[in-house]
Motif scaffolding. Structure first.
Motif, PDB file in Angstrom:
ATOM      1  N   SER A   1       4.239   2.572  -9.208  1.00 23.18           N
ATOM      2  CA  SER A   1       4.806   3.904 -10.006  1.00 23.18           C
ATOM      3  C   SER A   1       4.414   4.553 -10.603  1.00 23.18           C
ATOM      4  O   SER A   1       3.795   4.994  -9.736  1.00 23.18           O
ATOM      5  CB  SER A   1       4.335   2.611 -12.348  1.00 23.18           C
ATOM      6  OG  SER A   1       3.944   3.310 -12.720  1.00 23.18           O
TER       7      SER A   1
ATOM      8  N   PRO B   1      -8.065   3.961  -2.932  1.00 23.69           N
ATOM      9  CA  PRO B   1      -7.627   4.670  -1.967  1.00 23.69           C
ATOM     10  C   PRO B   1      -7.865   4.382  -0.850  1.00 23.69           C
ATOM     11  O   PRO B   1      -8.936   3.948  -0.300  1.00 23.69           O
ATOM     12  CB  PRO B   1      -8.126   6.060  -2.553  1.00 23.69           C
ATOM     13  CG  PRO B   1      -8.501   5.817  -4.164  1.00 23.69           C
ATOM     14  CD  PRO B   1      -8.857   4.024  -3.943  1.00 23.69           C
ATOM     15  N   ILE B   2      -6.826   4.298   0.392  1.00 20.33           N
ATOM     16  CA  ILE B   2      -6.544   4.361   1.730  1.00 20.33           C
ATOM     17  C   ILE B   2      -7.844   4.616   2.219  1.00 20.33           C
ATOM     18  O   ILE B   2      -9.355   3.686   3.168  1.00 20.33           O
ATOM     19  CB  ILE B   2      -5.380   4.865   2.366  1.00 20.33           C
ATOM     20  CG1 ILE B   2      -4.469   4.474   1.997  1.00 20.33           C
ATOM     21  CG2 ILE B   2      -5.814   4.240   3.745  1.00 20.33           C
ATOM     22  CD1 ILE B   2      -3.321   5.369   2.929  1.00 20.33           C
TER      23      ILE B   2
ATOM     24  N   THR C   1     -12.492   1.155 -17.236  1.00 19.90           N
ATOM     25  CA  THR C   1     -11.208   0.755 -16.462  1.00 19.90           C
ATOM     26  C   THR C   1     -11.414  -1.420 -15.947  1.00 19.90           C
ATOM     27  O   THR C   1     -11.472  -2.747 -16.476  1.00 19.90           O
ATOM     28  CB  THR C   1     -11.495   0.590 -15.173  1.00 19.90           C
ATOM     29  OG1 THR C   1     -10.477   2.122 -14.294  1.00 19.90           O
ATOM     30  CG2 THR C   1     -10.110  -0.190 -14.024  1.00 19.90           C
TER      31      THR C   1
ATOM     32  N   PRO D   1       2.167  -3.961  -1.341  1.00 15.56           N
ATOM     33  CA  PRO D   1       2.993  -4.699  -2.088  1.00 15.56           C
ATOM     34  C   PRO D   1       4.402  -3.451  -2.120  1.00 15.56           C
ATOM     35  O   PRO D   1       3.184  -2.906  -2.744  1.00 15.56           O
ATOM     36  CB  PRO D   1       1.819  -5.686  -2.980  1.00 15.56           C
ATOM     37  CG  PRO D   1       0.524  -4.686  -3.043  1.00 15.56           C
ATOM     38  CD  PRO D   1       0.765  -3.779  -1.379  1.00 15.56           C
TER      39      PRO D   1
ATOM     40  N   ILE E   1     -10.787   5.184   1.030  1.00 15.11           N
ATOM     41  CA  ILE E   1     -12.137   4.575   0.860  1.00 15.11           C
ATOM     42  C   ILE E   1     -12.779   3.105   0.980  1.00 15.11           C
ATOM     43  O   ILE E   1     -12.902   2.622   1.519  1.00 15.11           O
ATOM     44  CB  ILE E   1     -12.016   4.944  -1.046  1.00 15.11           C
ATOM     45  CG1 ILE E   1     -12.067   6.203  -1.035  1.00 15.11           C
ATOM     46  CG2 ILE E   1     -13.000   3.730  -1.021  1.00 15.11           C
ATOM     47  CD1 ILE E   1     -12.053   6.601  -3.015  1.00 15.11           C
TER      48      ILE E   1
ATOM     49  N   LEU F   1      -9.692  -1.277  -9.711  1.00 13.35           N
ATOM     50  CA  LEU F   1      -9.112  -2.439 -10.625  1.00 13.35           C
ATOM     51  C   LEU F   1      -7.761  -1.305 -10.608  1.00 13.35           C
ATOM     52  O   LEU F   1      -7.596  -0.861 -12.232  1.00 13.35           O
ATOM     53  CB  LEU F   1      -9.455  -3.381 -11.214  1.00 13.35           C
ATOM     54  CG  LEU F   1     -10.308  -4.189 -10.681  1.00 13.35           C
ATOM     55  CD1 LEU F   1     -11.551  -4.189 -11.569  1.00 13.35           C
ATOM     56  CD2 LEU F   1      -9.708  -5.127 -10.723  1.00 13.35           C
TER      57      LEU F   1
ATOM     58  N   SER G   1      -2.927  -0.634   1.658  1.00 11.60           N
ATOM     59  CA  SER G   1      -2.787  -0.026   1.533  1.00 11.60           C
ATOM     60  C   SER G   1      -1.403   0.467   2.086  1.00 11.60           C
ATOM     61  O   SER G   1      -0.722  -0.064   2.723  1.00 11.60           O
ATOM     62  CB  SER G   1      -3.820   0.791   2.797  1.00 11.60           C
ATOM     63  OG  SER G   1      -4.895   0.548   2.450  1.00 11.60           O
ATOM     64  N   SER G   2      -0.667   2.199   1.147  1.00 10.78           N
ATOM     65  CA  SER G   2       0.399   2.190   1.871  1.00 10.78           C
ATOM     66  C   SER G   2       0.777   2.346   3.428  1.00 10.78           C
ATOM     67  O   SER G   2       1.869   2.519   3.810  1.00 10.78           O
ATOM     68  CB  SER G   2       1.179   3.364   1.123  1.00 10.78           C
ATOM     69  OG  SER G   2       1.370   2.906  -0.375  1.00 10.78           O
TER      70      SER G   2
HETATM   71  N1  LIG Z   1       0.868   2.726  -6.510  1.00 10.96           N
HETATM   72  C1  LIG Z   1       1.714   2.752  -5.481  1.00 10.96           C
HETATM   73  O1  LIG Z   1       3.078   2.873  -5.669  1.00 10.96           O
HETATM   74  C2  LIG Z   1       0.981   1.864  -4.551  1.00 10.96           C
HETATM   75  C3  LIG Z   1       2.262   0.892  -3.980  1.00 10.96           C
HETATM   76  C4  LIG Z   1       1.764   0.094  -3.519  1.00 10.96           C
HETATM   77  C5  LIG Z   1       0.052   0.237  -2.695  1.00 10.96           C
HETATM   78  N2  LIG Z   1      -0.657   0.883  -2.871  1.00 10.96           N
HETATM   79  C6  LIG Z   1      -1.665   1.618  -2.218  1.00 10.96           C
HETATM   80  O2  LIG Z   1      -2.800   0.975  -3.540  1.00 10.96           O
HETATM   81  C7  LIG Z   1      -3.803   1.445  -3.626  1.00 10.96           C
HETATM   82  C8  LIG Z   1      -4.733   1.736  -4.595  1.00 10.96           C
HETATM   83  O3  LIG Z   1      -3.264   2.830  -5.495  1.00 10.96           O
HETATM   84  P1  LIG Z   1      -3.466   2.432  -6.468  1.00 10.96           P
HETATM   85  O4  LIG Z   1      -1.459   3.267  -6.918  1.00 10.96           O
HETATM   86  O5  LIG Z   1      -3.515   1.364  -7.331  1.00 10.96           O
HETATM   87  O6  LIG Z   1      -4.196   3.800  -7.581  1.00 10.96           O
HETATM   88  P2  LIG Z   1      -5.188   4.037  -8.877  1.00 10.96           P
HETATM   89  O7  LIG Z   1      -5.613   5.817  -8.748  1.00 10.96           O
HETATM   90  O8  LIG Z   1      -4.189   3.497 -10.263  1.00 10.96           O
HETATM   91  O9  LIG Z   1      -6.543   2.872  -8.833  1.00 10.96           O
HETATM   92  C9  LIG Z   1      -7.774   2.708  -7.561  1.00 10.96           C
HETATM   93  C10 LIG Z   1      -8.295   2.002  -8.150  1.00 10.96           C
HETATM   94  O10 LIG Z   1     -10.041   2.393  -7.715  1.00 10.96           O
HETATM   95  C11 LIG Z   1     -10.914   3.202  -8.168  1.00 10.96           C
HETATM   96  N3  LIG Z   1     -11.487   3.683  -7.248  1.00 10.96           N
HETATM   97  C12 LIG Z   1     -11.722   4.255  -6.339  1.00 10.96           C
HETATM   98  N4  LIG Z   1     -12.104   4.933  -5.292  1.00 10.96           N
HETATM   99  C13 LIG Z   1     -13.562   3.653  -6.139  1.00 10.96           C
HETATM  100  C14 LIG Z   1     -14.681   2.922  -4.965  1.00 10.96           C
HETATM  101  N5  LIG Z   1     -15.228   4.134  -3.926  1.00 10.96           N
HETATM  102  N6  LIG Z   1     -15.548   2.115  -5.387  1.00 10.96           N
HETATM  103  C15 LIG Z   1     -14.429   1.861  -6.312  1.00 10.96           C
HETATM  104  N7  LIG Z   1     -13.114   1.526  -6.609  1.00 10.96           N
HETATM  105  C16 LIG Z   1     -13.059   2.869  -6.745  1.00 10.96           C
HETATM  106  C17 LIG Z   1     -10.031   3.833  -9.147  1.00 10.96           C
HETATM  107  O11 LIG Z   1     -11.554   4.343 -10.350  1.00 10.96           O
HETATM  108  C18 LIG Z   1      -8.872   3.517  -9.890  1.00 10.96           C
HETATM  109  O12 LIG Z   1      -8.918   2.597 -10.513  1.00 10.96           O
HETATM  110  C19 LIG Z   1      -4.342   2.802  -2.086  1.00 10.96           C
HETATM  111  O13 LIG Z   1      -4.214   2.455  -1.485  1.00 10.96           O
HETATM  112  C20 LIG Z   1      -2.413   2.973  -2.201  1.00 10.96           C
HETATM  113  O14 LIG Z   1      -2.259   3.305  -0.754  1.00 10.96           O
HETATM  114  C21 LIG Z   1      -0.118   1.907  -3.979  1.00 10.96           C
END
Ligand SMILES: NC(=O)c1ccc[n+]([C@@H]2O[C@H](COP(=O)([O-])OP(=O)(O)OC[C@H]3O[C@@H](n4cnc5c(N)ncnc54)[C@H](O)[C@@H]3O)[C@@H](O)[C@H]2O)c1
Length: 366
Positions: free
Chosen positions: A125, A70-71, A38, A121, A73, A10, A96-97
């Motif tokens: 940020s 994260p990817i 969170t 998506p 995970i 989340l 995932s990106s």
């Molecule tokens: N940030 C960007 O610009 C963006 C854009 C599009 C897609 N993404 C993708 O979105 C995904 C998440 O990125 P984000 O920017 O939201 O990161 P983030 O760090 O804001 O959120 C990741 C969340 O996952 C949780 N988490 C980590 N390990 C975990 C586990 N084992 N079990 C349950 N929860 C766990 C963390 O506590 C955190 O709340 C990635 O795969 C990324 O490639 C990111």
């Protein structure tokens, strides 16, 4: 019909999706996150209706599973799914990106009740975590869907309906197309931007005033190096099959450039610059934002009638002239959907202060 959605992760992306999904009628959102703070925040704000005891119990209740971790995970969770005894239809998606390895893990799912449609998506940020999440993060952004073999049209449609309140625009691509295009326009430039910053950092050791000269061009092309390092390390490793040959090409190109300079090949060097300029200038106008050439600010606005006009009016009242204005559809690593460009740094600064003072979230990433 009521639906139960299980969102794992989340953070910025998962939290923002949850805010949209939770507001839909007949939808129950179950949340799970490695970070307890969170989870309780999301529960207290009604962004998740229930907290899952563990992955298995969440999956057992869910009609749709969204993996927003994260990817690496996300891939682990896909592997785990194969070990669970799932006896009703489950639509699985991710955010995932990079898609290749996620899809590979998804293709190994043997349970006939599971179908997988990958998602990305393309908005984000420079901030991370649930506290940076917002319901309008994806407004007007491109939302790529990458269906796995076996997923049918109706699965993609279910996701489009589920995410319809995000205001994103959906685009279906193969994982190969997705990863190649994002490697060229996003991942590789990010590598280079970070390496340029390292070079400047080395030089600053012997030239302490260097940071005061690092204006305009340097800041423009290194802006993306300020994004979330954990996220980008993950992206680089996931897309290394494409990034390594691109690095080889780049190193070869730099080697050729070195030879041109060494042998004082003025004409060939000039030609190199002319060809680059010609291609860069020929990019469609809407692509120009790839390398901003003005002083930019990024303003976070809601997609509602008059939202842009309000911003423009505030600037006009102060006699500030706008050079370019654009709604960004792909904005990973950038906070703010509206990019406004100015001719001078002074205009950039006064616009920043003005909009900030009027309650807007504004970022200068130059
Ligand atoms: N940030 C960007 O610009 C963006 C854009 C599009 C897609 N993404 C993708 O979105 C995904 C998440 O990125 P984000 O920017 O939201 O990161 P983030 O760090 O804001 O959120 C990741 C969340 O996952 C949780 N988490 C980590 N390990 C975990 C586990 N084992 N079990 C349950 N929860 C766990 C963390 O506590 C955190 O709340 C990635 O795969 C990324 O490639 C990111």
């Amino acid at each position: 019909m009521s639906k139960t959605i299980f969102i794992v992760g989340l953070g910025l992306i998962g939290g923002s999706l949850a805010m949209n999904v939770a507001s839909e009628s007949g939808v129950k959102v179950i949340g799970m996150d490695a970070d307890h703070a969170t989870l309780s925040l999301a529960k207290n704000q009604g962004v998740v209706h229930e907290i899952a005891e563990d992955f298995t119990s969440g999956v057992n209740q869910a009609d749709v599973l969204i993996l927003a971790t994260p990817i690496s995970i996300t891939i682990e969770y896909l592997r785990l799914l194969n070990e669970l005894n799932i006896e009703k239809p489950l639509l699985v998606t991710d955010v995932s990106s990079v898609k290749h390895q996620v899809l590979q893990a998804a293709q190994k799912l043997t349970n006939p009740f599971i179908s997988f449609v990958g998602g990305h998506p393309m908005a984000g940020s420079h901030k991370q975590g649930y506290t940076a999440a917002k319901s309008h993060l994806f407004e007007n952004a491109i939302f790529v869907l990458t269906p796995a073999k076996g997923a049918d049209e109706s699965d993609a449609r279910t996701l489009k309906n589920l995410f319809s309140t995000t205001g994103a625009r959906f685009l279906t691509l193969s994982t190969k197309e997705h990863d190649e295009m994002t490697a060229v326009i996003s991942h590789f430039p990010h590598l280079i931007a970070s390496s340029l910053v390292h070079q400047a950092r080395e030089w600053q050791k012997t030239h302490p005033s260097l940071e005061h000269l690092a204006a305009g061009g340097f800041r423009d092309i290194t802006r993306i190096a300020s994004s979330n390092p954990e996220l980008w390390q993950d992206i680089f490793f996931q897309n290394k099959q494409l990034l390594i040959p691109m690095l080889d090409d780049w190193i070869g190109e730099m080697e050729r450039m070195k030879q041109l300079l060494y042998h004082e090949e003025a004409q060939l060097t000039h030609q190199y610059l002319v060809e680059a300029k010609k291609f860069r200038d020929g990019l469609p106008i809407r692509e120009k934002g790839a390398i901003p050439s003005f002083y930019d600010i990024y303003v976070d606005i809601h997609d509602q009638p008059g939202a842009i006009q309000n911003v423009i009016q505030l600037l006009a009242e102060q006699g500030i002239s706008i050079k370019n204005i654009r709604i960004l559809e792909i904005r990973e690593g950038i906070t703010g959907a509206l990019r406004i460009s100015f001719q001078t740094g002074e205009e950039q600064q006064s616009s920043y202060q003005l909009l900030l003072g009027n309650g807007y979230e504004v970022t200068i990433q130059a």
